[in-house]
Design an enzyme around this catalytic site. Structure first.
Site, short mmCIF file in Angstrom:
data_model
loop_
_atom_site.label_atom_id
_atom_site.label_comp_id
_atom_site.label_asym_id
_atom_site.label_seq_id
_atom_site.Cartn_x
_atom_site.Cartn_y
_atom_site.Cartn_z
N GLY A 206 -98.48 7.23 -91.44
CA GLY A 206 -97.11 7.33 -91.80
C GLY A 206 -96.71 6.00 -92.38
O GLY A 206 -97.55 5.26 -93.08
N ASN A 207 -95.53 5.53 -92.70
CA ASN A 207 -95.11 4.35 -92.96
C ASN A 207 -93.65 3.47 -92.37
O ASN A 207 -93.33 4.20 -91.71
CB ASN A 207 -95.02 4.35 -94.76
CG ASN A 207 -93.95 5.21 -94.74
OD1 ASN A 207 -92.64 5.18 -94.67
ND2 ASN A 207 -94.35 6.41 -95.52
N TYR A 208 -93.70 2.53 -92.72
CA TYR A 208 -92.41 1.93 -92.14
C TYR A 208 -90.96 2.18 -92.52
O TYR A 208 -90.15 1.55 -92.21
CB TYR A 208 -92.54 0.25 -92.37
CG TYR A 208 -93.79 -0.26 -91.58
CD1 TYR A 208 -94.08 -0.21 -90.24
CD2 TYR A 208 -94.83 -1.11 -92.44
CE1 TYR A 208 -94.94 -0.73 -89.68
CE2 TYR A 208 -95.80 -1.34 -91.74
CZ TYR A 208 -95.87 -1.60 -90.42
OH TYR A 208 -97.11 -1.87 -89.66
N SER A 209 -90.94 3.18 -93.49
CA SER A 209 -89.54 3.43 -94.00
C SER A 209 -88.56 3.81 -92.73
O SER A 209 -88.90 4.52 -91.81
CB SER A 209 -89.75 4.81 -94.75
OG SER A 209 -88.52 5.21 -95.23
N ALA A 274 -89.77 7.73 -98.53
CA ALA A 274 -91.19 7.06 -98.84
C ALA A 274 -92.23 8.13 -98.53
O ALA A 274 -92.79 8.25 -97.39
CB ALA A 274 -91.47 5.86 -97.92
#
Ligand code: C5P
Length: 397
Positions: A206-209, A274
């Protein structure tokens, strides 16, 4: 302008009630017809005589006139109003509205109002941020009410913080943008948040969005009349505006499918998500056991913005670029490769910009290379700047 609009103002018992006098004057100046309902406590903060004189109408407090039994119908008031503004809204009244308590005329009118309701909270900073109050505000938002957020600054208690009622000028701005509804009839697709790319049943890439920027744009466009479909990856955020339809997805591929399905019926798309660039080629069916080494093969995801760029015809397509170096050049290259109308650049080199934060600092780069620079601002205000720019584009088209 609010010419001819019927504005019902509810004043509850907070010190900011003194601002109601200014608010009424501004409403009248804008051409609105104003009627006022006050709580008993509000009368301690500002006199009925002042309010009645400014609004050019007797104020309403009781369910009926004890002298002659004349009934003050909350139902009729609610029907008369084009908008009901509760300003200042104390923690007490907010709590009662959220739980459906109806022990004064202001509250019964709230419960029976069919018009849009705008709530401008006003209280001390600790009361404002107390989870009970925050939950109540969320509940009211989920009912479709608009919260005109409190401002930060000096408070009546002498403390500094968030809780001051929005200035009357801001409340007027809010109403004007609601009634102008410049995006009425426009269908807008927005992507927001991160994507989760499955590794096995319990793990993902995943990512920090946080999704905050995309949700703020969705909210702003909905407030301005647009019909919004928000295609969102997993976030902790909720949507409140009735004009926003939320479509939950997890992976880049799910987001792609929904975008391709829904874009043809839209006039505008804003690609704020994102999206993962790579996804595990063969997610494991069972949880991967502990081992000393693990290699995960990744394959490229589909570029949603670029795919919509191929399909766009005369639709407006807006993208985002989060860059860490050669920001302006990289963003412009993205605009060209994805066939965007404009791109919103945020740089991780700017403190307070990008993922997770409540603020952002953007530069908008247009198709013709024009750059517009903006200051660091709360994401809600950044959303307004973006929507204003977008409005200019619609009018150019
Ligand atoms: O990841 P990148 O910086 O290339 O993203 C630029 C823009 O493209 C963003 O608007 C993003 O939402 C969009 N994008 C997309 N699909 C992808 C990757 C990015 O829509 N697979």
């Amino acid at each position: 302008m609010l010419t001819g609009k019927h504005i019902l103002l509810g004043i509850t018992g907070g010190i900011a009630a003194y601002k109601s006098a200014i608010l009424i004057r501004l409403l009248i100046k804008e051409g609105a017809e104003v009627r006022v309902v006050m709580t008993e406590a509000a009368k301690q903060f500002i006199t009925p005589l002042t309010i009645a004189t400014l609004s050019k109408n007797p104020i309403l407090v009781e369910f009926f006139n004890p002298e002659n039994g004349e009934w003050n119908s909350h139902v009729n008031l609610g029907l008369w109003a084009d908008a009901y503004i509760i300003a200042p809204a104390t923690a007490n009244s907010i709590g009662k509205m959220a739980s459906g308590i109806a022990d004064n005329l202001l509250l019964t009118t709230y419960l029976s109002a069919k018009c849009p309701v705008f709530i401008a909270p006003s209280m001390d900073l600790d009361m404002y941020r107390h989870p009970a109050n925050q939950n109540n505000l969320e509940i009211l938002q989920s009912y479709g009410n608009s919260i005109i957020d409190a401002e930060t600054g000096e408070l009546a208690s002498g403390l500094e913080g968030k809780g001051r009622m929005a200035e009357p000028e801001r409340i007027i701005e809010y109403l004007n943008s609601y009634f102008d509804a410049p995006f009425l009839g426009k269908h807008v697709l927005i992507t927001a948040g991160p994507t989760y790319e499955k590794i096995d049943p319990v793990r993902f890439i995943g990512n920090y969005s946080s999704g905050k920027m995309g949700y703020a744009i969705a909210e702003t466009l909905a407030q301005q009349g647009a019909d919004v479909v928000l295609i969102t990856g997993p976030t902790h955020l909720s949507v409140s505006h009735p004009n926003i339809r939320r479509v939950n997805v997890a992976s880049a591929n799910e987001m792609y499918e929904e975008c391709i399905r829904l874009f043809p019926s839209c006039d505008i798309a804003v690609m704020c998500a994102a999206v993962a660039d790579f996804t595990p080629e063969n997610p494991e069916e069972n949880k991967i056991k502990q081992k000393t080494e693990l290699t995960i093969n990744l394959s490229k995801t589909k570029d949603i913005a670029a795919a919509l760029g191929q399909m766009k015809q005369d639709r407006i397509l807006v993208g985002f670029a989060l860059e860490t170096c050669d920001e302006l050049d990289n963003a412009y290259a993205k605009l060209q490769s994805k066939n965007l109308d404009f791109i919103i650049l945020n740089s991780l080199n700017d403190a307070g910009a990008g993922f997770g934060a409540n603020t952002n600092k953007i530069t908008i780069i247009d198709r013709n290379g024009t750059k517009t620079f903006f200051d660091l601002k709360p994401k809600k205000d950044v959303a307004k700047d973006i929507v204003t720019y977008l409005y200019g584009k619609i009018n150019d088209a």
